[in-house]
Write a protein that holds these residues in place. Structure first.
Motif, PDB file in Angstrom:
ATOM      1  N   LYS A 130      12.225  -1.153  -9.321  1.00 22.03           N
ATOM      2  CA  LYS A 130      11.620  -2.482  -9.532  1.00 22.03           C
ATOM      3  C   LYS A 130      10.936  -2.966  -8.254  1.00 22.03           C
ATOM      4  N   VAL A 131      11.585  -2.704  -7.121  1.00 22.68           N
ATOM      5  CA  VAL A 131      10.963  -3.066  -5.842  1.00 22.68           C
ATOM      6  C   VAL A 131       9.716  -2.222  -5.614  1.00 22.68           C
ATOM      7  N   ASP A 132       9.797  -0.956  -5.955  1.00 22.23           N
ATOM      8  CA  ASP A 132       8.646  -0.057  -5.803  1.00 22.23           C
ATOM      9  C   ASP A 132       7.461  -0.535  -6.633  1.00 22.23           C
ATOM     10  N   SER A 133       7.741  -0.994  -7.838  1.00 23.93           N
ATOM     11  CA  SER A 133       6.684  -1.481  -8.719  1.00 23.93           C
ATOM     12  C   SER A 133       5.991  -2.702  -8.119  1.00 23.93           C
ATOM     13  N   GLU A 134       6.786  -3.593  -7.519  1.00 22.97           N
ATOM     14  CA  GLU A 134       6.187  -4.776  -6.881  1.00 22.97           C
ATOM     15  C   GLU A 134       5.325  -4.378  -5.684  1.00 22.97           C
ATOM     16  N   ILE A 135       5.789  -3.367  -4.948  1.00 26.83           N
ATOM     17  CA  ILE A 135       4.994  -2.882  -3.814  1.00 26.83           C
ATOM     18  C   ILE A 135       3.673  -2.300  -4.300  1.00 26.83           C
ATOM     19  N   ASN A 136       3.725  -1.546  -5.414  1.00 23.00           N
ATOM     20  CA  ASN A 136       2.482  -1.003  -5.986  1.00 23.00           C
ATOM     21  C   ASN A 136       1.494  -2.113  -6.330  1.00 23.00           C
ATOM     22  N   GLN A 137       2.018  -3.196  -6.900  1.00 24.46           N
ATOM     23  CA  GLN A 137       1.150  -4.324  -7.254  1.00 24.46           C
ATOM     24  C   GLN A 137       0.525  -4.947  -6.010  1.00 24.46           C
ATOM     25  N   LEU A 138       1.300  -5.071  -4.956  1.00 25.55           N
ATOM     26  CA  LEU A 138       0.776  -5.637  -3.714  1.00 25.55           C
ATOM     27  C   LEU A 138      -0.284  -4.725  -3.097  1.00 25.55           C
ATOM     28  N   LEU A 139      -0.063  -3.418  -3.156  1.00 20.87           N
ATOM     29  CA  LEU A 139      -1.053  -2.479  -2.628  1.00 20.87           C
ATOM     30  C   LEU A 139      -2.351  -2.555  -3.426  1.00 20.87           C
ATOM     31  N   ALA A 140      -2.218  -2.688  -4.751  1.00 19.22           N
ATOM     32  CA  ALA A 140      -3.420  -2.814  -5.584  1.00 19.22           C
ATOM     33  C   ALA A 140      -4.178  -4.093  -5.249  1.00 19.22           C
ATOM     34  N   SER A 141      -3.423  -5.171  -5.014  1.00 19.41           N
ATOM     35  CA  SER A 141      -4.054  -6.440  -4.636  1.00 19.41           C
ATOM     36  C   SER A 141      -4.747  -6.318  -3.286  1.00 19.41           C
ATOM     37  N   MET A 142      -4.105  -5.621  -2.350  1.00 12.42           N
ATOM     38  CA  MET A 142      -4.712  -5.408  -1.041  1.00 12.42           C
ATOM     39  C   MET A 142      -6.018  -4.640  -1.173  1.00 12.42           C
ATOM     40  N   TYR A 143      -6.000  -3.593  -1.994  1.00 14.86           N
ATOM     41  CA  TYR A 143      -7.202  -2.781  -2.184  1.00 14.86           C
ATOM     42  C   TYR A 143      -8.341  -3.625  -2.754  1.00 14.86           C
ATOM     43  N   SER A 144      -8.012  -4.469  -3.740  1.00 15.90           N
ATOM     44  CA  SER A 144      -9.029  -5.342  -4.339  1.00 15.90           C
ATOM     45  C   SER A 144      -9.584  -6.321  -3.312  1.00 15.90           C
ATOM     46  N   THR A 145      -8.687  -6.876  -2.486  1.00 14.86           N
ATOM     47  CA  THR A 145      -9.123  -7.814  -1.441  1.00 14.86           C
ATOM     48  C   THR A 145     -10.051  -7.134  -0.445  1.00 14.86           C
ATOM     49  N   ILE A 146      -9.705  -5.918  -0.053  1.00 11.72           N
ATOM     50  CA  ILE A 146     -10.514  -5.184   0.921  1.00 11.72           C
ATOM     51  C   ILE A 146     -11.926  -4.959   0.376  1.00 11.72           C
ATOM     52  N   LYS A 147     -12.016  -4.544  -0.856  1.00 10.10           N
ATOM     53  CA  LYS A 147     -13.331  -4.228  -1.426  1.00 10.10           C
ATOM     54  C   LYS A 147     -14.164  -5.470  -1.694  1.00 10.10           C
ATOM     55  N   SER A 148     -13.527  -6.614  -1.872  1.00  8.28           N
ATOM     56  CA  SER A 148     -14.273  -7.840  -2.197  1.00  8.28           C
ATOM     57  C   SER A 148     -14.571  -8.694  -0.966  1.00  8.28           C
ATOM     58  N   SER A 149     -14.101  -8.272   0.201  1.00 11.26           N
ATOM     59  CA  SER A 149     -14.331  -9.068   1.424  1.00 11.26           C
ATOM     60  C   SER A 149     -15.715  -8.778   1.983  1.00 11.26           C
ATOM     61  N   SER A 150     -16.710  -9.142   1.212  1.00 14.46           N
ATOM     62  CA  SER A 150     -18.093  -8.820   1.556  1.00 14.46           C
ATOM     63  C   SER A 150     -18.943 -10.073   1.503  1.00 14.46           C
ATOM     64  N   PHE A 151     -19.914 -10.149   2.418  1.00 14.77           N
ATOM     65  CA  PHE A 151     -20.883 -11.241   2.392  1.00 14.77           C
ATOM     66  C   PHE A 151     -22.247 -10.666   2.764  1.00 14.77           C
ATOM     67  N   GLY A 152     -23.220 -10.898   1.909  1.00 15.67           N
ATOM     68  CA  GLY A 152     -24.559 -10.385   2.168  1.00 15.67           C
ATOM     69  C   GLY A 152     -24.608  -8.876   2.225  1.00 15.67           C
ATOM     70  N   GLY A 153     -23.714  -8.214   1.494  1.00 19.40           N
ATOM     71  CA  GLY A 153     -23.690  -6.760   1.478  1.00 19.40           C
ATOM     72  C   GLY A 153     -22.971  -6.133   2.659  1.00 19.40           C
ATOM     73  N   VAL A 154     -22.377  -6.941   3.522  1.00 22.45           N
ATOM     74  CA  VAL A 154     -21.661  -6.426   4.692  1.00 22.45           C
ATOM     75  C   VAL A 154     -20.162  -6.575   4.475  1.00 22.45           C
ATOM     76  N   ASN A 155     -19.455  -5.463   4.534  1.00 20.63           N
ATOM     77  CA  ASN A 155     -17.998  -5.459   4.405  1.00 20.63           C
ATOM     78  C   ASN A 155     -17.425  -4.745   5.624  1.00 20.63           C
ATOM     79  N   LEU A 156     -16.785  -5.495   6.495  1.00 25.60           N
ATOM     80  CA  LEU A 156     -16.247  -4.942   7.737  1.00 25.60           C
ATOM     81  C   LEU A 156     -14.872  -4.309   7.559  1.00 25.60           C
ATOM     82  N   LEU A 157     -14.276  -4.488   6.378  1.00 26.66           N
ATOM     83  CA  LEU A 157     -12.936  -3.946   6.139  1.00 26.66           C
ATOM     84  C   LEU A 157     -12.966  -2.619   5.397  1.00 26.66           C
ATOM     85  N   TRP A 158     -14.090  -2.285   4.798  1.00 27.67           N
ATOM     86  CA  TRP A 158     -14.164  -1.119   3.917  1.00 27.67           C
ATOM     87  C   TRP A 158     -15.391  -0.295   4.286  1.00 27.67           C
TER      88      TRP A 158
END
Length: 368
Positions: A130-158
């Protein structure tokens, strides 16, 4: 002689009227335009200086736009990086919780295969799962945040897959312009990249310069043994082909990190000391959190620099405008007062001309 004297008076009055009318027209132009130097013929020196400074002011306006873009990119990056930090802290805390939960054994694992992407039906019944599943969800959220941290086509995290290393990328923003000299502020993407899609393309040699902060693989020593465990959050190590949370391996597929399942398997398979191994495991997360905090500090100093540059450019632009105004702008109060005086003088000159002309006509009648 009287007639000649009278005609001279009319001519004199006419010249006076023309001079006043010319001055009146100039004053009216100044009032309507708000400027006393409209072109080079008005005052060549002032016009030349004003033209140069207006050009500088326009350049500073473009610089302000560049600084505004840089600030927006840095702000978006900071927000995304801070969100990732918060998620990573939560994952670390969940790992601390997992450390206190009952350990997995060979009896509650389907197998001890090192394959990290397989699920395990027996392990799924444990509290650790159950803890592992929550960690997976957090990692997925992190991945989504990284890919969406863009402005004007510039993403410094990805760093997208493009055949180039992270250290090849810098972003230069124009932050000042003075007398033809352009000053830029460099933002180093290597200090900020969390996820490098090109990590898979570098399978041997000095690959670590191409590794994002959250890319794999981190070595976790299995205490009490000579073995080690690889922690894979996103990219797997050395191009073995496992890329978590990518389009080809979405969260709904079996390709999930399951980092606790991986670790517990390694501990059981090698007979490692669990408490000490978990301590090593936590050290990896602490190191990643520290690196992200370093990135946030870097971005914070960059934000401060951009703010100072913005204030400097704005202040200098305002100073230029005031200086140009002093050279070429009309004094509206003085011009209005002068306009009224010239209008009064024009009326008097018109009356003088009319009187002179009337006197001439009267004298001429005496000779009829």
């Amino acid at each position: 002689m009287t007639s000649i004297h009278t005609n001279s008076g009319a001519i004199s009055a006419l010249h006076t009227l023309r001079g006043i009318t010319s001055s009146l027209n100039e004053t009216q132009v100044q009032i309507s335009s708000g400027m006393r130097v409209n072109n080079a013929s008005d005052n060549a020196a002032y016009w030349s200086i004003a033209t140069t400074m207006r050009s500088e002011t326009k350049a500073l306006s473009v610089v302000e736009d560049s600084i505004g873009l840089a600030r927006a990119i840095v702000d978006v990056t900071y927000s995304g990086l801070d969100n990732v930090r918060e998620s990573l802290v939560r994952i670390r805390n969940l790992v601390i919780t997992a450390r206190t939960l009952p350990a997995a054994t060979a009896n509650n694992l389907e197998n001890l295969s090192p394959n990290p992407v397989n699920s395990d039906s027996k392990f799924a019944q444990t509290q650790l799962a159950k803890v592992d599943s929550e960690i997976n969800q957090l990692l997925a959220s992190m991945y989504s945040t990284i890919k969406s941290s863009s402005f004007g086509g510039v993403n410094l995290l990805w760093n997208k897959e493009n055949g180039r290393g992270i250290d090849d990328f810098t972003h230069d923003f124009v932050v000042d312009y003075n007398s033809g000299r352009v000053e830029t502020l460099k933002i180093d993407q290597y200090a900020l990249t969390l996820f490098n899609e090109d990590y898979q393309n570098h399978q041997s040699g000095p690959t670590f310069l191409e590794t994002g902060i959250l890319d794999s693989s981190d070595v976790v020593y299995l205490e009490g043994t000579s073995a080690s465990h690889g922690l894979n959050l996103f990219n797997a190590a050395y191009g073995i082909g496992i890329v978590y949370f990518q389009e080809q391996h979405p969260l709904t597929s079996p390709a999930q990190p399951n980092i606790l399942l991986q670790l517990e398997k390694s501990i059981v398979r090698h007979g490692a000391e669990r408490e000490a191994t978990y301590a090593n495991f936590l050290d990896v997360f602490e190191e990643k959190i520290n690196k992200i905090q370093d990135g946030l500090a870097y971005l914070g100093s960059t934000q401060s620099s951009l703010t100072r540059y913005a204030e400097l450019v704005t202040s200098r632009g305002e100073t230029y405008e005031k200086g140009v105004g002093r050279l070429v702008d009309a004094d509206m109060d003085a011009s209005s007062t002068r306009l009224k005086a010239l209008q009064a003088q024009q009326q008097l000159a018109s009356q003088s001309l009319q009187i002179a002309n009337n006197n001439t006509s009267t004298i001429l009648q005496l000779f009829r």
